[in-house]
Design a protein around this motif. Structure first.
Motif, PDB file in Angstrom:
ATOM      1  N   ARG A 212      29.703  49.689  52.185  1.00 20.33           N
ATOM      2  CA  ARG A 212      30.331  48.782  53.156  1.00 20.33           C
ATOM      3  C   ARG A 212      31.521  48.062  52.504  1.00 20.33           C
ATOM      4  O   ARG A 212      31.484  46.858  52.230  1.00 20.33           O
ATOM      5  N   CYS A 213      32.582  48.836  52.288  1.00 15.94           N
ATOM      6  CA  CYS A 213      33.733  48.325  51.539  1.00 15.94           C
ATOM      7  C   CYS A 213      34.408  47.132  52.217  1.00 15.94           C
ATOM      8  O   CYS A 213      34.921  46.240  51.547  1.00 15.94           O
ATOM      9  N   LYS A 214      34.403  47.127  53.560  1.00 17.68           N
ATOM     10  CA  LYS A 214      35.131  46.049  54.263  1.00 17.68           C
ATOM     11  C   LYS A 214      34.550  44.681  53.964  1.00 17.68           C
ATOM     12  O   LYS A 214      35.242  43.673  54.008  1.00 17.68           O
ATOM     13  N   GLU A 215      33.260  44.655  53.693  1.00 18.48           N
ATOM     14  CA  GLU A 215      32.650  43.345  53.432  1.00 18.48           C
ATOM     15  C   GLU A 215      32.372  43.130  51.935  1.00 18.48           C
ATOM     16  O   GLU A 215      31.706  42.169  51.554  1.00 18.48           O
ATOM     17  N   CYS A 216      32.912  44.028  51.108  1.00 18.58           N
ATOM     18  CA  CYS A 216      32.586  43.949  49.679  1.00 18.58           C
ATOM     19  C   CYS A 216      33.573  43.064  48.925  1.00 18.58           C
ATOM     20  O   CYS A 216      34.792  43.253  49.016  1.00 18.58           O
ATOM     21  N   VAL A 217      33.053  42.149  48.158  1.00 20.84           N
ATOM     22  CA  VAL A 217      33.882  41.206  47.411  1.00 20.84           C
ATOM     23  C   VAL A 217      34.658  41.894  46.280  1.00 20.84           C
ATOM     24  O   VAL A 217      35.628  41.342  45.756  1.00 20.84           O
TER      25      VAL A 217
ATOM     26  N   THR B 276      25.264  46.883  49.167  1.00 25.40           N
ATOM     27  CA  THR B 276      26.587  46.983  49.798  1.00 25.40           C
ATOM     28  C   THR B 276      27.291  48.273  49.385  1.00 25.40           C
ATOM     29  O   THR B 276      27.842  48.982  50.216  1.00 25.40           O
ATOM     30  N   CYS B 277      27.216  48.587  48.099  1.00 27.08           N
ATOM     31  CA  CYS B 277      27.805  49.846  47.637  1.00 27.08           C
ATOM     32  C   CYS B 277      26.716  50.910  47.687  1.00 27.08           C
ATOM     33  O   CYS B 277      26.496  51.651  46.746  1.00 27.08           O
ATOM     34  N   ASN B 278      26.035  50.966  48.813  1.00 28.86           N
ATOM     35  CA  ASN B 278      24.865  51.854  48.882  1.00 28.86           C
ATOM     36  C   ASN B 278      25.274  53.331  48.865  1.00 28.86           C
ATOM     37  O   ASN B 278      26.414  53.671  49.158  1.00 28.86           O
TER      38      ASN B 278
ATOM     39  N   ILE C 245      39.411  45.156  43.519  1.00 26.34           N
ATOM     40  CA  ILE C 245      39.474  45.780  42.191  1.00 26.34           C
ATOM     41  C   ILE C 245      38.763  47.147  42.180  1.00 26.34           C
ATOM     42  O   ILE C 245      38.406  47.657  41.126  1.00 26.34           O
ATOM     43  N   CYS C 246      38.572  47.699  43.389  1.00 27.57           N
ATOM     44  CA  CYS C 246      37.813  48.947  43.479  1.00 27.57           C
ATOM     45  C   CYS C 246      38.719  50.115  43.882  1.00 27.57           C
ATOM     46  O   CYS C 246      39.406  50.048  44.907  1.00 27.57           O
ATOM     47  N   ASN C 247      38.694  51.173  43.110  1.00 27.78           N
ATOM     48  CA  ASN C 247      39.501  52.353  43.419  1.00 27.78           C
ATOM     49  C   ASN C 247      39.160  52.965  44.771  1.00 27.78           C
ATOM     50  O   ASN C 247      40.034  53.345  45.530  1.00 27.78           O
TER      51      ASN C 247
HETATM   52  S1  SF4 Z   1      34.574  48.248  47.648  1.00 29.92           S
HETATM   53 FE1  SF4 Z   1      33.965  49.609  45.984  1.00 29.92          FE
HETATM   54  S2  SF4 Z   1      32.252  48.552  45.045  1.00 29.92           S
HETATM   55 FE2  SF4 Z   1      32.510  47.684  47.070  1.00 29.92          FE
HETATM   56  S3  SF4 Z   1      31.219  48.856  48.444  1.00 29.92           S
HETATM   57 FE3  SF4 Z   1      33.201  49.825  48.471  1.00 29.92          FE
HETATM   58  S4  SF4 Z   1      33.082  51.423  46.947  1.00 29.92           S
HETATM   59 FE4  SF4 Z   1      31.421  50.010  46.524  1.00 29.92          FE
END
Ligand code: SF4
Length: 229
Positions: free
Chosen positions: A212-217, A205-207, A221-223
């Motif tokens: 793919r930030c929209k679907e990332c859990v 997901t964080c490839n 908490i991610c900058n």
């Molecule tokens: S939200 Fe952060 S951890 Fe998640 S995919 Fe995006 S950059 Fe990576």
């Protein structure tokens, strides 16, 4: 810190988890530190499938012991592990490591299990071609994931994107900062699984190319997801 919800969400990465027979095989490899060391050398810069193929190739031709491998014909060894890529470099490395272990450690690695994490790492780093990551794969099998968190390219990338460290962070700083986000008490007994699932999130997901930030859990908490990076 990862919340309960985030940890539950990580379960969806189980679909990328090793197949049952692969996992059983890896558990067997982990029981013997020298086998794990060789497996980890074979895994450098290649996929888990290719690592496995190279390991199977090696097992077909050689008994996996320092005494046998230090005497191995380099060309034959290189051919045996060809499926793993960089086979010439890895063949030389395996021979050199085996030689070092025989000449300096009497052909044994089990004494490392009695050492502290720091001492064990210091010793492992003396082996030719072994860096922090490979050393930590071995140490984590001795000490567990809390103390020896393996930082590879995927873990490094996600730590930077989340804002836990900056681009120039050294291995140990990344290890410490990533380790701090795991609620170790809550995941007691499941450490290896949860860290493995987190690694799969980092990989898929964080490839590297298009996270793919929209679907990332982890988005909350991610900058990077919050445009702070
Ligand atoms: S939200 Fe952060 S951890 Fe998640 S995919 Fe995006 S950059 Fe990576």
């Amino acid at each position: 810190m990862l919340t309960e919800e985030m940890i539950n969400e990580l379960q969806k990465y189980k679909k990328y988890w090793w197949k049952e027979d692969e996992e059983t095989e890896y558990k067997e490899i982990k029981k013997e530190p020298f086998h794990l060391l060789i497996f980890t050398v074979l895994s450098q810069n290649t996929s888990s499938q290719n690592t496995r193929k190279a390991y199977i190739g090696l097992k077909k031709k050689f008994q996996i012991s320092p005494h046998e491998l230090m005497e191995a014909d380099e060309k034959v060894l290189s051919e045996a592990i060809k499926a793993g890529g960089l086979h010439k470099i890895k063949a030389r490395r395996i021979i050199d490591i085996s030689k070092y272990i025989v000449e300096n450690w009497n052909g044994k690695l089990d004494w490392l299990f009695k050492k502290s994490k720091e001492e064990a790492r210091k010793e492992l780093l003396k082996l030719p071609g072994i860096g922090n990551k490979t050393a930590d794969v071995i140490i984590s099998s001795i000490h567990g994931y809390k103390e020896a968190f393996v930082v590879d390219t995927h873990m490094r990338r996600i730590a930077i994107r989340m804002g836990l460290v900056d681009e120039n962070a050294e291995y140990e700083e990344i290890q410490k900062k990533l380790s701090n986000i795991f609620p170790w008490k809550k995941i007691k007994g499941r450490e290896e699984e949860i860290v493995g699932l987190f690694w799969l999130l980092a990989k898929y997901t964080c490839n590297a190319i298009k996270p793919r930030c929209k679907e990332c859990v982890l988005a909350s908490i991610c900058n990077r997801a919050n445009n702070k990076r």
